[in-house]
Design an enzyme around this catalytic site. Structure first.
Site, PDB file in Angstrom:
ATOM      1  N   SER A 255       0.354   3.110  -0.650  1.00  0.00           N
ATOM      2  CA  SER A 255       1.395   3.377   0.351  1.00  0.00           C
ATOM      3  C   SER A 255       2.761   2.972  -0.188  1.00  0.00           C
ATOM      4  O   SER A 255       2.872   2.413  -1.276  1.00  0.00           O
ATOM      5  CB  SER A 255       1.098   2.649   1.679  1.00  0.00           C
TER       6      SER A 255
ATOM      7  N   PHE B 125      -5.599  -2.327  -1.689  1.00  0.00           N
ATOM      8  CA  PHE B 125      -6.456  -3.108  -0.791  1.00  0.00           C
ATOM      9  C   PHE B 125      -6.471  -2.396   0.545  1.00  0.00           C
ATOM     10  O   PHE B 125      -5.526  -2.511   1.321  1.00  0.00           O
ATOM     11  CB  PHE B 125      -5.866  -4.516  -0.658  1.00  0.00           C
ATOM     12  N   GLU B 126      -7.505  -1.603   0.792  1.00  0.00           N
ATOM     13  CA  GLU B 126      -7.539  -0.774   1.997  1.00  0.00           C
ATOM     14  C   GLU B 126      -8.930  -0.793   2.607  1.00  0.00           C
ATOM     15  O   GLU B 126      -9.884  -1.280   2.004  1.00  0.00           O
ATOM     16  CB  GLU B 126      -7.142   0.670   1.641  1.00  0.00           C
TER      17      GLU B 126
ATOM     18  N   LEU C 116       2.739  -4.449  -5.354  1.00  0.00           N
ATOM     19  CA  LEU C 116       1.941  -5.122  -4.335  1.00  0.00           C
ATOM     20  C   LEU C 116       2.855  -5.720  -3.266  1.00  0.00           C
ATOM     21  O   LEU C 116       3.887  -6.298  -3.582  1.00  0.00           O
ATOM     22  CB  LEU C 116       1.122  -6.271  -4.939  1.00  0.00           C
ATOM     23  N   ALA C 117       2.474  -5.576  -2.014  1.00  0.00           N
ATOM     24  CA  ALA C 117       3.131  -6.308  -0.931  1.00  0.00           C
ATOM     25  C   ALA C 117       2.014  -6.924  -0.110  1.00  0.00           C
ATOM     26  O   ALA C 117       1.191  -6.214   0.456  1.00  0.00           O
ATOM     27  CB  ALA C 117       3.979  -5.375  -0.079  1.00  0.00           C
TER      28      ALA C 117
ATOM     29  N   TYR D 201      17.008 -12.441   3.405  1.00  0.00           N
ATOM     30  CA  TYR D 201      16.317 -11.846   2.261  1.00  0.00           C
ATOM     31  C   TYR D 201      16.606 -12.599   0.962  1.00  0.00           C
ATOM     32  O   TYR D 201      15.753 -13.298   0.439  1.00  0.00           O
ATOM     33  CB  TYR D 201      16.618 -10.341   2.119  1.00  0.00           C
TER      34      TYR D 201
HETATM   35  P1  NAI Z   1       3.341  -1.255   1.232  1.00  0.00           P
HETATM   36  O1  NAI Z   1       2.727  -2.161   2.225  1.00  0.00           O
HETATM   37  O2  NAI Z   1       3.604   0.153   1.637  1.00  0.00           O
HETATM   38  O3  NAI Z   1       2.450  -1.197  -0.100  1.00  0.00           O
HETATM   39  C1  NAI Z   1       1.784  -2.322  -0.558  1.00  0.00           C
HETATM   40  C2  NAI Z   1       0.649  -1.916  -1.458  1.00  0.00           C
HETATM   41  O4  NAI Z   1       0.021  -3.088  -1.981  1.00  0.00           O
HETATM   42  C3  NAI Z   1      -0.453  -1.122  -0.767  1.00  0.00           C
HETATM   43  O5  NAI Z   1      -0.910  -0.129  -1.658  1.00  0.00           O
HETATM   44  C4  NAI Z   1      -1.546  -2.162  -0.546  1.00  0.00           C
HETATM   45  O6  NAI Z   1      -2.849  -1.624  -0.472  1.00  0.00           O
HETATM   46  C5  NAI Z   1      -1.381  -2.977  -1.814  1.00  0.00           C
HETATM   47  N1  NAI Z   1      -1.939  -4.324  -1.738  1.00  0.00           N
HETATM   48  C6  NAI Z   1      -1.612  -5.328  -0.903  1.00  0.00           C
HETATM   49  N2  NAI Z   1      -2.335  -6.427  -1.189  1.00  0.00           N
HETATM   50  C7  NAI Z   1      -3.132  -6.108  -2.235  1.00  0.00           C
HETATM   51  C8  NAI Z   1      -4.112  -6.815  -2.986  1.00  0.00           C
HETATM   52  N3  NAI Z   1      -4.404  -8.091  -2.732  1.00  0.00           N
HETATM   53  N4  NAI Z   1      -4.740  -6.160  -3.976  1.00  0.00           N
HETATM   54  C9  NAI Z   1      -4.473  -4.852  -4.239  1.00  0.00           C
HETATM   55  N5  NAI Z   1      -3.548  -4.150  -3.569  1.00  0.00           N
HETATM   56  C10 NAI Z   1      -2.894  -4.771  -2.578  1.00  0.00           C
HETATM   57  O7  NAI Z   1       4.668  -1.981   0.749  1.00  0.00           O
HETATM   58  P2  NAI Z   1       5.989  -1.529  -0.032  1.00  0.00           P
HETATM   59  O8  NAI Z   1       7.130  -1.688   0.882  1.00  0.00           O
HETATM   60  O9  NAI Z   1       5.788  -0.255  -0.756  1.00  0.00           O
HETATM   61  O10 NAI Z   1       6.106  -2.730  -1.080  1.00  0.00           O
HETATM   62  C11 NAI Z   1       5.832  -2.603  -2.447  1.00  0.00           C
HETATM   63  C12 NAI Z   1       6.871  -3.375  -3.236  1.00  0.00           C
HETATM   64  O11 NAI Z   1       8.161  -2.788  -3.014  1.00  0.00           O
HETATM   65  C13 NAI Z   1       6.989  -4.844  -2.813  1.00  0.00           C
HETATM   66  O12 NAI Z   1       7.161  -5.635  -3.959  1.00  0.00           O
HETATM   67  C14 NAI Z   1       8.252  -4.842  -1.986  1.00  0.00           C
HETATM   68  O13 NAI Z   1       8.884  -6.101  -1.983  1.00  0.00           O
HETATM   69  C15 NAI Z   1       9.076  -3.818  -2.725  1.00  0.00           C
HETATM   70  N6  NAI Z   1      10.213  -3.278  -1.994  1.00  0.00           N
HETATM   71  C16 NAI Z   1      10.111  -2.868  -0.697  1.00  0.00           C
HETATM   72  C17 NAI Z   1      11.230  -2.427  -0.011  1.00  0.00           C
HETATM   73  C18 NAI Z   1      11.148  -1.993   1.411  1.00  0.00           C
HETATM   74  O14 NAI Z   1      12.178  -1.923   2.066  1.00  0.00           O
HETATM   75  N7  NAI Z   1       9.995  -1.664   1.918  1.00  0.00           N
HETATM   76  C19 NAI Z   1      12.552  -2.367  -0.654  1.00  0.00           C
HETATM   77  C20 NAI Z   1      12.527  -2.710  -2.039  1.00  0.00           C
HETATM   78  C21 NAI Z   1      11.400  -3.191  -2.665  1.00  0.00           C
HETATM   79 NA    NA Z   2       3.463   0.215  -2.656  1.00  0.00          NA
END
Ligand code: NAI
Ligand code: NA
Length: 396
Positions: free
Chosen positions: A50, A73-74, A138-139, A234
């Site tokens: 995602s 992780f889903e 990862l988040a 932040y």
């Molecule tokens: P998201 O929640 O959409 O994606 C997170 C992903 O990590 C998912 O695929 C999930 O299954 C996976 N995940 C979580 N825990 C896991 C584990 N223990 N093992 C394997 N997979 C795992 O989050 P998003 O927003 O795409 O975040 C991804 C990165 O982008 C993060 O580092 C976040 O800080 C960064 N980011 C996010 C922004 C935002 O506004 N959403 C802005 C800039 C950076």
């Molecule tokens: Na992601």
């Protein structure tokens, strides 16, 4: 079964598989409409299901013809529920990629677990060979270390004086006055353990040790900095400290990769966007909803897929990345435009519980959140039965 949205606070308790498929298809269509780009050809994505990880995967596969291996992780469907949106994103991504003649594999499991890491490395050796790019996206709120029995939890707190402000409650469609306390030093350490660069470093070292990184291999991790306005929450929050660690790790990995495979490592500073993870950050939501309104008005609004396409199409990721003086690739250039931030800083203090739906793009914010879970999409018949036997047969 007929699937309806279920919200608890800012957490989605259901998802619509057909809607997820359609949202994924919209990302694929966007990339195809933009045209082909040059990307690395074999890519490992940690956090592929995602948000930024998925959008990067779509841009790589459907823009550049990349073969991709995803770790996430889903939850699949069970007696307990339909499963998570990311599960269906993985299933439908693999289907679409294979239909396009591309290799696409998924492992569902904890990316911090040595067992999962071993499995992925064995799969890569057997089916992929050396990797050209590793994306760390990862988040999560938790990291367990089986070898020591330690378990770390991240917290979203400030490191300065306590902060107060409004946060959007999606379920109530209302603003909530929230105070964000000051983190203890242990909470800062734990958040850094979870969201800092250690996990990234472990993966790169394991891949190097297994001789799975190709000559010139690149690795990037998604990060965020944000404007002055959100800095107390932040940049000077626990998450900001963790991101600082992630950026330091990028420099360390860069040296390591240079010396071993002639590779490169860098953080990608993205813009603020609605994802499953970001709606949890207190106070950020009002800023984000306002940002969306202003960026849509001035024509610079982007979602994850627009950001990730731009990353490879014009910022050179995977080829000659365009980095700033701190070795960061900036995708937050439109968000941090001074005139835009000045406008936001003027409006932000005037937002309250009565006017927030008018002053911010609350509708867009809510739509984006629903769409993450396959809801609120034109063209999906939500009154139609979803065949759960068919859904249970899908494979990530
Ligand atoms: P998201 O929640 O959409 O994606 C997170 C992903 O990590 C998912 O695929 C999930 O299954 C996976 N995940 C979580 N825990 C896991 C584990 N223990 N093992 C394997 N997979 C795992 O989050 P998003 O927003 O795409 O975040 C991804 C990165 O982008 C993060 O580092 C976040 O800080 C960064 N980011 C996010 C922004 C935002 O506004 N959403 C802005 C800039 C950076
Ligand atoms: Na992601």
């Amino acid at each position: 079964m007929i699937i309806t949205p279920q919200l608890a606070g800012n957490v989605a308790r259901s998802c619509h598989p057909i809607g997820c498929q359609q949202a994924l298809q919209a990302q694929i269509d966007y990339v195809r409409a933009q045209g082909a780009i040059t990307t690395p050809k074999r890519v490992l994505i940690l956090g592929a299901s995602s948000g930024f990880g998925l959008a990067a995967r779509v841009a790589l596969a459907f823009g550049g013809g990349a073969d991709t291996y995803g770790v996430s992780f889903e939850r699949g469907p069970s007696e307990k529920g339909v499963g998570s949106a990311g599960w269906y994103n993985n299933c439908y991504f693999r289907q679409a990629a294979e239909a396009a003649g591309l290799q696409a594999a998924n492992t569902i499991g904890d990316a911090f677990s040595p067992k999962v890491q071993e499995k992925v490395i064995a799969d890569l050796k057997a089916d992929f060979g050396q990797i050209d790019m590793v994306i760390y996206s990862l988040a999560t709120g938790r990291r367990d270390i089986p070898a020591t029995g330690e378990s770390f939890r991240s917290v979203l707190k400030t490191t300065g004086a306590p902060v107060e402000g409004n946060t959007i409650n999606l379920e109530a469609q209302a603003l909530e006055w929230t105070s964000i306390p000051t983190a203890t030093s242990e909470e800062i350490t734990h958040t850094t353990k979870v969201m800092g660069g250690e996990g990234w470093q472990e993966w790169i070292e394991a891949l190097l040790a297994a001789d799975l990184l190709a000559p010139g291999a690149q690795t990037l991790a998604f990060s965020y900095l944000g404007p002055e306005l959100s800095a107390p929450v932040y940049r000077f929050g626990t998450i900001g400290v963790a991101k600082e660690h992630l950026h330091a790790t990028a420099n360390h990995l860069n040296e390591q990769l240079q010396q071993t495979v002639g590779g490169i490592a860098y953080p990608v500073v993205a813009k603020a966007l609605v994802t499953k993870a970001s709606v949890f950050i207190p106070v950020m939501s009002v800023y984000l909803a306002l940002l969306m309104k202003q960026m849509k008005a001035n024509g610079t609004h982007e979602g994850c897929i627009e950001q990730c396409y731009r990353l490879f199409a014009t910022k050179g990721a995977g080829q000659q990345p365009v980095l700033d003086e701190d070795r960061q690739l900036r995708l937050d250039d439109y968000e941090l435009a001074p005139s835009l931030q000045a406008e936001i800083a003027k409006i932000y203090p005037t937002i309250n519980g009565d006017n927030f739906k008018a002053l911010t793009d609350f509708d867009g914010y809510l739509h984006d959140f629903m769409a993450l879970n396959g809801f609120d999409l034109a063209g999906v018949d939500y009154s139609a039965e979803v065949d759960m036997t068919e859904m249970a047969a899908l494979k990530p």
